[in-house]
Scaffold this motif. Structure first.
Motif, PDB file in Angstrom:
ATOM      1  N   ILE A 416       9.426  29.087  90.204  1.00 40.01           N
ATOM      2  CA  ILE A 416       9.187  29.803  88.947  1.00 40.01           C
ATOM      3  C   ILE A 416      10.164  29.337  87.871  1.00 40.01           C
ATOM      4  N   LEU A 417      11.429  29.207  88.236  1.00 36.29           N
ATOM      5  CA  LEU A 417      12.437  28.793  87.257  1.00 36.29           C
ATOM      6  C   LEU A 417      12.140  27.394  86.718  1.00 36.29           C
ATOM      7  N   LYS A 418      11.592  26.527  87.556  1.00 40.79           N
ATOM      8  CA  LYS A 418      11.259  25.170  87.089  1.00 40.79           C
ATOM      9  C   LYS A 418      10.160  25.211  86.027  1.00 40.79           C
ATOM     10  N   VAL A 419       9.160  26.072  86.213  1.00 47.10           N
ATOM     11  CA  VAL A 419       8.091  26.186  85.218  1.00 47.10           C
ATOM     12  C   VAL A 419       8.666  26.668  83.887  1.00 47.10           C
ATOM     13  N   PHE A 420       9.548  27.670  83.946  1.00 47.35           N
ATOM     14  CA  PHE A 420      10.181  28.161  82.717  1.00 47.35           C
ATOM     15  C   PHE A 420      11.052  27.082  82.085  1.00 47.35           C
ATOM     16  N   GLN A 421      11.848  26.404  82.911  1.00 46.16           N
ATOM     17  CA  GLN A 421      12.762  25.399  82.369  1.00 46.16           C
ATOM     18  C   GLN A 421      12.001  24.243  81.732  1.00 46.16           C
ATOM     19  N   ASP A 422      10.897  23.831  82.348  1.00 42.92           N
ATOM     20  CA  ASP A 422      10.087  22.745  81.781  1.00 42.92           C
ATOM     21  C   ASP A 422       9.540  23.137  80.408  1.00 42.92           C
ATOM     22  N   GLU A 423       9.071  24.378  80.284  1.00 43.46           N
ATOM     23  CA  GLU A 423       8.522  24.829  78.999  1.00 43.46           C
ATOM     24  C   GLU A 423       9.622  24.958  77.948  1.00 43.46           C
ATOM     25  N   ILE A 424      10.783  25.450  78.354  1.00 41.56           N
ATOM     26  CA  ILE A 424      11.914  25.561  77.422  1.00 41.56           C
ATOM     27  C   ILE A 424      12.326  24.176  76.932  1.00 41.56           C
ATOM     28  N   ARG A 426      10.477  21.448  76.865  1.00 43.38           N
ATOM     29  CA  ARG A 426       9.418  20.879  76.024  1.00 43.38           C
ATOM     30  C   ARG A 426       9.538  21.384  74.593  1.00 43.38           C
ATOM     31  N   ARG A 427       9.750  22.673  74.447  1.00 42.20           N
ATOM     32  CA  ARG A 427       9.856  23.246  73.104  1.00 42.20           C
ATOM     33  C   ARG A 427      11.117  22.761  72.402  1.00 42.20           C
ATOM     34  N   ASP A 428      12.188  22.607  73.165  1.00 44.65           N
ATOM     35  CA  ASP A 428      13.429  22.129  72.563  1.00 44.65           C
ATOM     36  C   ASP A 428      13.297  20.664  72.145  1.00 44.65           C
ATOM     37  N   ASP A 429      12.657  19.845  72.998  1.00 46.48           N
ATOM     38  CA  ASP A 429      12.477  18.421  72.687  1.00 46.48           C
ATOM     39  C   ASP A 429      11.580  18.221  71.472  1.00 46.48           C
ATOM     40  N   GLU A 430      10.576  19.098  71.334  1.00 43.73           N
ATOM     41  CA  GLU A 430       9.646  18.973  70.213  1.00 43.73           C
ATOM     42  C   GLU A 430      10.164  19.662  68.958  1.00 43.73           C
ATOM     43  N   ASN A 431      11.391  20.236  69.077  1.00 40.19           N
ATOM     44  CA  ASN A 431      12.011  20.923  67.941  1.00 40.19           C
ATOM     45  C   ASN A 431      11.091  21.989  67.348  1.00 40.19           C
ATOM     46  N   LEU A 432      10.441  22.724  68.250  1.00 40.89           N
ATOM     47  CA  LEU A 432       9.610  23.820  67.772  1.00 40.89           C
ATOM     48  C   LEU A 432      10.508  24.862  67.121  1.00 40.89           C
ATOM     49  N   PRO A 433      10.025  25.543  66.083  1.00 44.49           N
ATOM     50  CA  PRO A 433      10.896  26.415  65.280  1.00 44.49           C
ATOM     51  C   PRO A 433      11.520  27.536  66.096  1.00 44.49           C
ATOM     52  N   THR A 434      12.790  27.803  65.821  1.00 40.39           N
ATOM     53  CA  THR A 434      13.503  28.915  66.435  1.00 40.39           C
ATOM     54  C   THR A 434      14.356  29.586  65.378  1.00 40.39           C
ATOM     55  N   ASN A 435      14.457  30.889  65.445  1.00 37.78           N
ATOM     56  CA  ASN A 435      15.229  31.643  64.459  1.00 37.78           C
ATOM     57  C   ASN A 435      16.639  31.954  64.940  1.00 37.78           C
ATOM     58  N   PHE A 436      16.955  31.523  66.174  1.00 36.24           N
ATOM     59  CA  PHE A 436      18.210  32.001  66.755  1.00 36.24           C
ATOM     60  C   PHE A 436      19.283  30.930  66.847  1.00 36.24           C
ATOM     61  N   GLY A 437      18.916  29.670  66.713  1.00 33.81           N
ATOM     62  CA  GLY A 437      19.924  28.626  66.817  1.00 33.81           C
ATOM     63  C   GLY A 437      20.085  28.147  68.244  1.00 33.81           C
ATOM     64  N   ASP A 438      21.278  27.650  68.564  1.00 33.63           N
ATOM     65  CA  ASP A 438      21.543  27.065  69.875  1.00 33.63           C
ATOM     66  C   ASP A 438      21.697  28.155  70.924  1.00 33.63           C
ATOM     67  N   LEU A 439      20.793  28.170  71.912  1.00 31.13           N
ATOM     68  CA  LEU A 439      20.850  29.175  72.970  1.00 31.13           C
ATOM     69  C   LEU A 439      21.505  28.640  74.231  1.00 31.13           C
ATOM     70  N   GLY A 440      21.972  27.413  74.191  1.00 28.69           N
ATOM     71  CA  GLY A 440      22.556  26.850  75.405  1.00 28.69           C
ATOM     72  C   GLY A 440      21.545  26.824  76.527  1.00 28.69           C
ATOM     73  N   ILE A 441      20.354  26.291  76.236  1.00 30.00           N
ATOM     74  CA  ILE A 441      19.225  26.446  77.151  1.00 30.00           C
ATOM     75  C   ILE A 441      19.401  25.690  78.454  1.00 30.00           C
ATOM     76  N   GLY A 442      20.347  24.787  78.519  1.00 29.79           N
ATOM     77  CA  GLY A 442      20.497  24.009  79.740  1.00 29.79           C
ATOM     78  C   GLY A 442      21.253  24.728  80.830  1.00 29.79           C
ATOM     79  N   THR A 443      21.761  25.944  80.560  1.00 30.06           N
ATOM     80  CA  THR A 443      22.570  26.641  81.562  1.00 30.06           C
ATOM     81  C   THR A 443      21.868  27.870  82.070  1.00 30.06           C
TER      82      THR A 443
END
Length: 443
Positions: A416-424, A426-443
């Motif tokens: 399950i975590l891999k599916v979430f991490q892959d989607e996160i 993908r969105r980070d690589d495509e620079n999809l808009p975010t209102n929160f800034g750097d979430l440290g998504i790799g940890t």
């Protein structure tokens, strides 16, 4: 009349420009982080209640209320750099472990786990009060505090008499006013009063209703956040869910505690934009055989988010059922919220929804969910337009988790975590808009 006689909590004191103040006027064994890990510290502390953040308004139940709170220093100055959550509830005495006991165990077990993603224990107690509203009880207690409970402090030992058909016997009440010793259940029978409110016990050949015995308890946690549905954007929502699932894994695999009530209200987002889980009211210590035997056959959880096998009583509650609950929480958010910041969908518009998950008999909801998981496109048809970009991700997650409408037996946290991490990613690589800034998504 005393404030306590009017229903006010005497343990919440008046404090200027706030909801109130709570004083813990006895040794407070807190769990704090020190150089050597977790240490026990004995001290007296005061908290000021800043804001009510949750209130379960019920006539019969735990009546949970949560406040955001700040500590006061020795001079009475409010320390605003750190927020706490104080949770008041009326716990059942049927459990061997309280929520505070389990959360303290979890915090100690996870002390060496970086980013445990589980709310941190600070303190808990059963609330004690001076029974000044009841002179007889006050005299019996010799002027000391007693535990605030539903038996002594709320009902004053009063019981309902039932006739042969289980209805209230008004004639008995007329002939036995409050205060008559025959109306009281005495010490040897007190343990018999713990349990279902639908059962009765005979006292002097009079059937008396057995009320549920609850104790007023208070829990302080040192992790503060907003509910998951107050996410700022897609990315923050996904990161918070991933974090919460990691927290559940840590709780289960390291602390040996199974949560058993993953719901919309038990996943929070901290000030750093990261998720964590709260609320161990229904959790069990998986290392306690006695505790597991006590809850065997009991269905626990919040109806819309309960796993199918639990609703249908076809399986004992396992970690995989909580993972299934995470999936339903995400579906619910996609359906019932317009978008970020907790904006609900317009209830007046004609649209498909998942409200049926919250009403009716558990078995009926279970069969309904089973059908919907077999035809998952129907569920996605309920999603608000804001979550249109989630369709591919949700199909992938559903396919990985379910087979023939039921949770897969080989489901794991890692999958399950891999599916979430892959989607996160993908969105980070495509620079999809975010209102929160750097979430440290790799940890």
């Amino acid at each position: 009349m005393e404030d306590s006689q009017l229903g006010y909590d005497p343990s919440v004191l008046v404090y200027p420009f706030s909801i109130g103040r709570m004083d813990f006027k006895k040794d407070m064994h807190s769990v704090s982080e020190g150089q050597s890990g977790i240490t026990a510290e004995s001290k007296i502390e005061r908290f000021v209640l800043v804001k009510k953040i949750f209130h379960r308004a019920v006539i019969c139940g735990r009546a949970t209320v949560c406040w955001k709170a700040h500590r006061l220093d020795e001079d009475g100055k409010e320390l605003m750099d750190k927020a706490y959550i104080i949770k008041d509830s009326w716990r059942s005495t049927l459990r061997d472990y309280t929520e505070g006991d389990l959360l303290k165990k979890a915090t100690i077990a996870l002390k060496d786990t970086v980013n445990s993603r589980v709310t941190k224990y600070y303190y808990h107690e059963d609330v004690t009060i001076f029974p000044i509203s009841d002179p007889a009880v006050y005299q019996q207690s010799q002027g000391s505090k007693i535990v605030d409970d539903t038996f002594e402090c709320i009902r004053k030992k009063l019981f309902l008499s039932l006739d042969d058909n289980g209805r209230v016997d008004s004639e008995f009440h007329a002939n036995n006013p409050a205060g008559n010793p025959d109306c009281e259940i005495h010490e040897p029978l007190q343990s018999c009063s713990i349990g279902s409110t639908s059962s009765a016990v005979n006292v002097n050949n009079i059937p008396l209703k057995k009320p549920e015995y609850r104790i007023h308890t208070r829990l302080v946690t040192s992790t503060y956040g907003k509910p998951i549905y107050y996410f700022n954007d897609h990315l923050e929502l996904l990161v918070a869910f991933r974090d919460a699932i990691k927290g559940h894994r840590n709780l289960y695999q390291i602390a040996r505690i199974l949560h058993r009530d993953i719901s919309l209200y038990n996943i929070l987002i901290g000030d750093d934009g990261r998720g964590f889980i709260i609320d161990l009211d229904y959790a069990i210590d998986t290392g306690s055989c006695q505790e597991k035997n006590k809850v065997q056959g009991h269905r626990t959880g919040t109806l819309p988010f309960m796993a199918i096998d639990i609703l249908l009583q076809q399986s004992a509650h396992g970690f995989q059922h909580d993972l299934e609950s995470f999936f339903y929480v995400l579906c619910w958010i996609c359906c019932e919220f317009e978008g970020p910041c907790g904006t609900p969908r317009d209830k007046g518009c004609e649209r498909k929804n998942l409200i049926a998950w919250a009403t009716g008999l558990p078995e009926n909801i279970g069969f309904m969910k089973l059908g919907m998981m077999q035809q998952f496109d129907y569920v996605m048809d309920t999603f608000s337009p804001y979550f249109k970009s989630f369709h591919h991700f949700m199909r992938k997650l559903h396919k990985m988790m379910f087979t023939a409408g039921r949770i897969k037996h080989d489901i794991s946290y890692e999958k399950i975590l891999k599916v979430f991490q892959d989607e996160i990613k993908r969105r980070d690589d495509e620079n999809l808009p975010t209102n929160f800034g750097d979430l440290g998504i790799g940890t």
